[in-house]
Design a protein around this motif. Structure first.
Motif, short mmCIF file in Angstrom:
data_model
loop_
_atom_site.label_atom_id
_atom_site.label_comp_id
_atom_site.label_asym_id
_atom_site.label_seq_id
_atom_site.Cartn_x
_atom_site.Cartn_y
_atom_site.Cartn_z
N ARG A 116 32.56 34.89 29.73
CA ARG A 116 32.40 33.94 28.63
C ARG A 116 31.41 34.45 27.59
NH1 ARG A 116 31.93 30.31 33.01
NH2 ARG A 116 29.70 30.05 32.55
N MET A 117 30.37 35.11 28.05
CA MET A 117 29.33 35.56 27.13
C MET A 117 29.68 36.90 26.48
SD MET A 117 26.01 34.53 29.47
CE MET A 117 24.88 35.23 28.28
N ARG A 118 30.21 37.83 27.28
CA ARG A 118 30.50 39.19 26.77
C ARG A 118 31.82 39.66 27.37
NH1 ARG A 118 25.19 38.80 28.15
NH2 ARG A 118 25.72 39.45 30.29
N PRO A 119 32.94 39.17 26.89
CA PRO A 119 34.23 39.49 27.52
C PRO A 119 34.56 40.97 27.54
CG PRO A 119 34.55 38.39 25.39
CD PRO A 119 33.10 38.27 25.72
N LEU A 120 34.31 41.67 26.43
CA LEU A 120 34.70 43.08 26.37
C LEU A 120 33.77 43.96 27.18
CD1 LEU A 120 35.74 43.37 22.61
CD2 LEU A 120 37.17 42.99 24.64
N GLU A 121 32.55 43.49 27.45
CA GLU A 121 31.66 44.25 28.33
C GLU A 121 32.00 43.99 29.79
OE1 GLU A 121 27.56 43.66 27.49
OE2 GLU A 121 27.78 43.92 25.32
N ALA A 122 32.33 42.75 30.11
CA ALA A 122 32.68 42.43 31.49
C ALA A 122 34.00 43.06 31.90
CB ALA A 122 32.73 40.91 31.68
N ARG A 123 34.95 43.12 30.92
CA ARG A 123 36.26 43.72 31.17
C ARG A 123 36.58 44.67 30.02
NH1 ARG A 123 39.70 38.33 32.68
NH2 ARG A 123 39.49 38.38 34.94
N PRO A 124 36.21 45.91 30.15
CA PRO A 124 36.44 46.86 29.04
C PRO A 124 37.91 47.05 28.70
CG PRO A 124 34.84 47.72 30.62
CD PRO A 124 35.46 46.51 31.25
N GLY A 171 42.13 45.58 29.32
CA GLY A 171 43.00 44.51 29.77
C GLY A 171 43.20 43.39 28.77
N TYR A 172 42.26 43.21 27.85
CA TYR A 172 42.40 42.12 26.89
C TYR A 172 43.33 42.52 25.75
CZ TYR A 172 39.01 39.01 28.99
OH TYR A 172 38.36 38.15 29.85
N VAL A 173 44.37 41.70 25.56
CA VAL A 173 45.30 41.91 24.45
C VAL A 173 44.77 41.27 23.19
CG1 VAL A 173 47.67 41.54 23.65
CG2 VAL A 173 47.22 41.98 26.08
N THR A 174 44.27 40.05 23.32
CA THR A 174 43.63 39.34 22.21
C THR A 174 42.65 38.34 22.80
OG1 THR A 174 43.98 37.82 20.35
CG2 THR A 174 45.52 37.66 22.18
N LEU A 175 41.64 38.01 22.04
CA LEU A 175 40.63 37.06 22.49
C LEU A 175 40.92 35.64 22.03
CD1 LEU A 175 37.33 39.12 22.05
CD2 LEU A 175 38.74 38.82 24.10
N ASP A 176 42.05 35.42 21.37
CA ASP A 176 42.42 34.05 21.01
C ASP A 176 43.87 34.01 20.54
OD1 ASP A 176 42.43 31.38 20.45
OD2 ASP A 176 41.17 31.50 18.68
N ILE A 214 48.24 44.88 33.95
CA ILE A 214 49.30 45.29 34.87
C ILE A 214 50.38 46.11 34.17
CG2 ILE A 214 51.15 44.44 36.38
CD1 ILE A 214 49.37 42.12 37.12
N ASP A 215 50.86 45.60 33.02
CA ASP A 215 51.93 46.30 32.32
C ASP A 215 51.71 46.15 30.81
OD1 ASP A 215 52.82 43.70 31.65
OD2 ASP A 215 54.12 43.63 33.42
N ASP A 216 52.73 46.49 30.02
CA ASP A 216 52.63 46.46 28.57
C ASP A 216 53.25 45.20 27.95
OD1 ASP A 216 51.40 48.94 28.58
OD2 ASP A 216 53.32 50.01 28.50
N ASN A 217 53.48 44.19 28.73
CA ASN A 217 54.06 42.94 28.23
C ASN A 217 53.00 42.14 27.49
OD1 ASN A 217 55.23 40.40 27.86
ND2 ASN A 217 56.43 40.56 29.75
N VAL A 241 45.21 33.20 29.57
CA VAL A 241 46.57 33.50 30.00
C VAL A 241 46.56 34.93 30.55
CG1 VAL A 241 48.97 33.73 29.29
CG2 VAL A 241 47.55 31.94 28.29
N PHE A 242 47.02 35.11 31.77
CA PHE A 242 46.91 36.42 32.41
C PHE A 242 48.22 36.82 33.07
CE2 PHE A 242 46.24 33.51 35.84
CZ PHE A 242 46.66 34.16 36.99
N ARG A 243 48.38 38.10 33.26
CA ARG A 243 49.58 38.66 33.88
C ARG A 243 49.32 38.83 35.37
NH1 ARG A 243 54.92 38.54 32.73
NH2 ARG A 243 56.02 40.49 33.26
N SER A 244 50.28 38.35 36.20
CA SER A 244 50.15 38.44 37.65
C SER A 244 51.38 39.09 38.24
CB SER A 244 49.94 37.04 38.25
OG SER A 244 50.05 37.07 39.66
#
Length: 695
Positions: free
Chosen positions: A418-426, A428-433, A449-452, A541-544
């Protein structure tokens, strides 16, 4: 069986030539998180339960609260002199007796650790109103016989009188140790469902009783009891506490690692930790088959100066030798819980570890939450000099391998996201909103997981789109300029009572909820405006690999809280048939099961309970197109045991055939746990357990 070489009792050393003053020793309990000093000491008066919460079949059960005080024995009754006409003498004697009682209560508390209840059997001489006096104390390790006492009390006019009270004796907790192993999948589902239903009942009782207290206006100056304590006591009176017939060693069936509890008393209800305040739960030597105490669980809250919490390895300090300010003032002894931990180490018995820590927005009185972190083994025990210069027992606890990730670690990781998303997860994030600022808080999109990246390409729809004719004849609203009360127009539309408490928690599911709308004069802060304000929690929203797309929260969500609206473009039956012919998949609100009826269902407590039927709505004969415009709810997975329910709500129009589909939490949802909903379809249906367009 080996023997334990006792440590030298440093408390029995000869007195020095110049003896120093030794402070009063208090039993070392957990810090007073949820139980404020007023909760533990002030004897409250409670009104009778309202008709809404009572049943002619079960009688009226007094609501109770926590206290660390116990009544003096019946011999104390003869020490209370009769009240005389001299006010000075009366009040002086009253104060003296009150102090004597407090001292007796404190001494008694050191010997007891059992839940009990104090019930009024007499009545104030001056006050004809029937009032119940209820106190919850910790569960005893040694059973104590019933006692009666005469307690001086004063009413609102400072008139002192006497109340005869008796202590109700409950069935003693089992001392038989068992370990549950080799559960089949269907057994795991059964026990999990049983725990979920018990916790849902606990939350429903807590919320409803708190709402009743908020509506009471005749409690005088006494401190009102708390809903969590009341709910705990009511469940006990009806025999609904879990795991009481056996003392379970190891994992509790139906309780998963990572489960979060907002209130300490709930741990007792599900049997995870049987002590209301003590940090060590154990079978005492007097009840053990081999006359040795055995520990089963501990709570680590970080409130003790000699504790060291390294996650997988904990240095846990024993109890005893502390004053009321939690300062070590005397050497500890190898007895009670301390000896129980040592014996568990000796026999290789694992203990459950529950961590308690501050969490912003927890909603509890202490601001704390409790999370179950799994099983640990005690591998070492020693006597050491603590930071305060007194001897303490220390225990090294090591987490057993091959368990799920600790819930406390997940809570901290979610906080970092919540505080530092890109530092916690360098990565995997496609967009932050994906909402593109259409929501109050951002909605993250994560896929490692994939490119979807499909969710990023749809138009985000924050509110449902209805046909224009729905907004015809919207009518008028309430005239509550300063905020709505239970007698306002909108409350009457809801059957005379609002659906939410003052914290925005859904008190009881209903066929339909009317919120204040744009034509009402009440302010935006009105308690009857909850769902129309949009998202309050941050979602992802996450890919599983298991469920395709899913949704999880980055915040801890309390049971009964608003999640989001299930949005889409509303279609009539004819329009829906055309879309289906073209191969598009639609959401049919009529398929959603009436899970709202489970939230607030008190049929286990009151046999005459009838689920709400007003306000009623006709069958929902429309569909929702989410193929091109959608919101975060569209990606929520299907489950036959969901943690989210669908509650129909109206606020911007009065067409009851087209309500908003609002989602509320059915249980406490920890951060990063997948949110699920019951779509009303089997896993073998064409949706395959999820909307095909979102898979």
């Amino acid at each position: 069986m080996g023997s334990l070489v006792p440590f030298q009792d440093l408390n029995l050393q000869p007195e020095p030539t110049n003896p120093r003053i030794i402070p009063k020793i208090e039993p070392k309990l957990e810090p007073l998180d949820e139980y404020t000093q007023a909760d533990l000491q002030t004897p409250p008066f409670f009104p009778n339960p309202s008709p809404n919460f009572s049943s002619s079949g079960s009688g009226s059960s007094p609501f109770t609260r926590n206290s660390n005080v116990q009544l003096p024995t019946s011999s104390t009754v003869h020490e209370i002199p009769p009240l005389g006409s001299d006010d000075t003498t009366v009040y002086s004697e009253y104060n003296r007796i009150s102090e004597l009682f407090k001292e007796a209560f404190a001494r008694k508390m050191q010997q007891q650790q059992r839940f009990g209840e104090i019930e009024v059997v007499g009545r104030n001489h001056q006050d004809s109103e029937n009032q119940d006096l209820g106190v919850i104390a910790e569960e005893e390790v040694v059973e104590d016989p019933d006692s009666r006492a005469l307690v001086p009390v004063s009413n609102e006019n400072n008139q002192v009188s006497e109340v005869v009270v008796t202590k109700r004796k409950y069935q003693q907790r089992s001392s038989e140790l068992v370990r549950v192993t080799d559960l089949k999948p269907e057994d795991q589902v059964y026990f999990r469902d049983a725990v979920r239903k018990t916790r849902m009942l606990y939350d429903s009782l807590r919320i409803l009783t708190m709402a009743e207290d908020e509506g009471s206006q005749h409690l005088g100056t006494y401190r009102r009891p708390r809903g969590d304590l009341k709910a705990c006591q009511i469940l006990r009176e009806h025999g609904l506490w879990m795991n009481r017939d056996k003392r379970i060693v190891g994992a509790i069936p139906g309780v998963l690692i990572g489960d979060v509890f907002f209130f300490r008393m709930e741990l007792c209800v599900v049997g995870l930790h049987g002590q209301a305040q003590a940090g060590i739960d154990y079978v005492p030597a007097s009840q053990s088959s081999n006359r040795e105490p055995i520990a089963t669980s501990v709570i680590v809250s970080g409130g003790y100066e000699d504790d060291q919490d390294g996650g997988d390895v904990i240095i846990y300090t024993g109890h005893g030798g502390q004053d009321k300010y939690s300062r070590q003032c005397v050497h500890q002894k190898l007895e009670c819980g301390n000896l129980a931990l040592e014996r568990s180490m000796h026999y290789g018995i694992e203990v459950r570890v529950i961590r308690g820590f501050k969490y912003e927005g927890s909603g509890s009185a202490s601001g704390k939450v409790y999370v179950y972190d799994g099983l640990y083994r005690i591998v070492e025990c020693w006597f050491d000099i603590g930071r305060s210069g007194f001897g303490v027992y220390k225990y090294k606890l090591v987490r057993i391998d091959n368990q799920e990730e600790m819930g406390s670690a997940i809570l901290r990781f979610a906080q970092n996201i919540r505080m530092r998303p890109l530092e916690a997860r360098p990565t995997g994030y496609v967009t932050l909103d994906i909402s593109r600022k259409k929501e109050n808080v951002p909605v993250f999109l994560f896929n490692d997981i994939d490119d979807n990246h499909d969710p990023a390409y749809f138009e985000y729809l924050a509110k449902t789109v209805y046909p224009p004719y729905v907004y015809q004849n919207v009518g008028s609203g309430c005239e509550c300029i300063d905020g709505c009360a239970d007698n306002c127009y909108c409350a009457l539309r809801n059957g005379g009572q609002f659906a939410y408490d003052y914290n925005g928690i859904l008190m009881r599911g209903k066929p339909l909820v009317f919120e204040c709308g744009p034509h009402c004069r009440c302010p935006p802060t009105c308690r009857n405006r909850v769902t129309q304000k949009g998202l309050r929690n941050r979602f992802e929203v996450f890919r599983s690999r298991e469920t395709g797309w899913g949704v999880r929260s980055l915040d801890l969500i309390q049971a009964g809280s608003f999640i989001c609206e299930f949005t889409g473009v509303v279609l009539t039956r004819e329009q829906a048939q055309i879309f289906t012919m073209n191969g598009d998949s639609l959401v049919y609100p009529s398929r959603f099961p009436e899970r709202w009826a489970e939230w607030g269902d008190l049929s286990q407590i009151y046999p005459n309970y009838v689920r709400p039927t007003y306000p009623s709505i006709p069958p929902l004969d429309f569909a929702m197109d989410v193929s091109r415009m959608r919101n975060v709810a569209c990606y929520i997975s299907h489950s036959s045991s969901p943690n989210v329910l669908v509650q129909p709500v109206l606020y911007d129009h009065n067409h009851v055939a087209f309500p908003h589909l609002m989602l509320f939490a059915m249980e406490n949802i920890p951060p990063l746990k997948e949110i699920s909903i019951d779509y009303g379809v089997a896993d073998t249906d064409e949706w395959a357990g999820k909307l095909a367009i979102c898979d």
